[in-house]
Design a protein around this motif. Structure first.
Motif, PDB file in Angstrom:
ATOM      1  N   ASN A 154      -3.551   2.610  -5.333  1.00  0.00           N
ATOM      2  CA  ASN A 154      -2.847   2.868  -4.081  1.00  0.00           C
ATOM      3  C   ASN A 154      -1.895   1.718  -3.720  1.00  0.00           C
ATOM      4  O   ASN A 154      -1.476   1.597  -2.586  1.00  0.00           O
ATOM      5  CB  ASN A 154      -3.865   3.105  -2.949  1.00  0.00           C
ATOM      6  CG  ASN A 154      -3.229   3.668  -1.706  1.00  0.00           C
ATOM      7  OD1 ASN A 154      -2.249   4.411  -1.771  1.00  0.00           O
ATOM      8  ND2 ASN A 154      -3.759   3.303  -0.555  1.00  0.00           N
ATOM      9  N   LEU A 181      -5.408   5.848   2.995  1.00  0.00           N
ATOM     10  CA  LEU A 181      -6.450   5.676   1.987  1.00  0.00           C
ATOM     11  C   LEU A 181      -7.044   4.284   2.056  1.00  0.00           C
ATOM     12  O   LEU A 181      -6.428   3.340   2.556  1.00  0.00           O
ATOM     13  CB  LEU A 181      -5.891   5.949   0.587  1.00  0.00           C
ATOM     14  CG  LEU A 181      -5.401   7.372   0.338  1.00  0.00           C
ATOM     15  CD1 LEU A 181      -4.851   7.504  -1.075  1.00  0.00           C
ATOM     16  CD2 LEU A 181      -6.515   8.383   0.573  1.00  0.00           C
ATOM     17  N   ASP A 233      -0.330   4.681   0.339  1.00  0.00           N
ATOM     18  CA  ASP A 233      -0.783   5.640   1.342  1.00  0.00           C
ATOM     19  C   ASP A 233      -1.654   4.899   2.342  1.00  0.00           C
ATOM     20  O   ASP A 233      -2.772   4.488   2.030  1.00  0.00           O
ATOM     21  CB  ASP A 233      -1.561   6.780   0.681  1.00  0.00           C
ATOM     22  CG  ASP A 233      -1.886   7.911   1.642  1.00  0.00           C
ATOM     23  OD1 ASP A 233      -1.998   7.657   2.859  1.00  0.00           O
ATOM     24  OD2 ASP A 233      -2.034   9.056   1.170  1.00  0.00           O
ATOM     25  N   LYS A 253       6.241   7.573  -3.183  1.00  0.00           N
ATOM     26  CA  LYS A 253       5.567   6.918  -4.288  1.00  0.00           C
ATOM     27  C   LYS A 253       6.498   6.062  -5.154  1.00  0.00           C
ATOM     28  O   LYS A 253       6.052   5.197  -5.873  1.00  0.00           O
ATOM     29  CB  LYS A 253       4.867   7.942  -5.187  1.00  0.00           C
ATOM     30  CG  LYS A 253       3.887   8.828  -4.439  1.00  0.00           C
ATOM     31  CD  LYS A 253       2.726   8.048  -3.894  1.00  0.00           C
ATOM     32  CE  LYS A 253       1.704   9.008  -3.288  1.00  0.00           C
ATOM     33  NZ  LYS A 253       0.862   8.432  -2.301  1.00  0.00           N
ATOM     34  N   LYS A 282       0.842  -1.193   0.000  1.00  0.00           N
ATOM     35  CA  LYS A 282       0.000   0.000   0.000  1.00  0.00           C
ATOM     36  C   LYS A 282       0.879   1.246   0.000  1.00  0.00           C
ATOM     37  O   LYS A 282       1.824   1.344   0.774  1.00  0.00           O
ATOM     38  CB  LYS A 282      -0.892  -0.040   1.244  1.00  0.00           C
ATOM     39  CG  LYS A 282      -2.099   0.826   1.192  1.00  0.00           C
ATOM     40  CD  LYS A 282      -2.996   0.538   2.392  1.00  0.00           C
ATOM     41  CE  LYS A 282      -4.287   1.280   2.303  1.00  0.00           C
ATOM     42  NZ  LYS A 282      -5.136   1.016   3.475  1.00  0.00           N
TER      43      LYS A 282
END
Length: 171
Positions: A149, A142, A139, A167, A137
């Motif tokens: 994601n 979220l 973030d 990221k 994952k």
């Protein structure tokens, strides 16, 4: 195979109903696991679920620690096995037991906190299937069932390498 949970808060998260400590959080879907009594995730910490019992299978625990170098809390064993091609998993926490007289008296309803229905085809990252990579994952704040994601990367249980803002998974 492992499943990692992260506590993104500054407080310990009990994996049970504090008002009814015998009612644990649980995972359902491709694997099943009821968290042990008194289990919690420390502030900013990780809990890694494994298919072996880390309290009694010292060889498997040592092999896992050697392979991944994690200091995360290990818990297990869970039942079942997640399919590489696609599967579903839900994190559930208990609601208050039913107290009205009747057939549901004492029933503990469960609430889905997060769910992931993944696949090894777009829009999900496909390189997590059979390549030695795991899906991770991006973030943690979220919802888990959004394929955008998630990335496929080298397994790193107990590490913040894919925390929000990173990221490109470079730590």
């Amino acid at each position: 195979e492992f499943v990692e949970l992260r506590n993104v808060t500054g407080a310990s998260v009990p994996l049970f109903d504090p008002a009814n400590p015998a009612n644990p959080w649980r995972l359902r879907g491709g694997i099943e696991f009821d968290f042990p009594p008194g289990a919690n995730i420390p502030p900013g910490g990780y809990l890694v679920l494994v298919s072996f019992d880390p309290r009694s299978d010292f060889a498997a625990s040592a092999a896992f620690q050697s392979a991944y170098g994690t200091d995360a809390i290990l818990s297990g064993p869970y039942k079942g096995k997640l399919k590489d091609s696609s599967d579903s998993i839900e994190l559930q926490n208990p609601d208050a037991p039913q107290t009205l007289p009747g057939p549901d008296f004492g029933l503990v309803p469960y609430i889905v906190l997060d769910q992931v229905d993944y696949a090894n085809a777009p829009p999900w990252p496909s390189s997590g299937n059979g390549t030695g990579q795991s899906i991770q994952k991006l973030d943690f704040l979220l919802y888990g069932n959004d394929p955008m994601n998630w990335i496929a990367a080298a397994p790193n249980p107990g590490s913040a390498a894919t925390a929000a803002g990173d990221k490109d998974n470079d730590g």
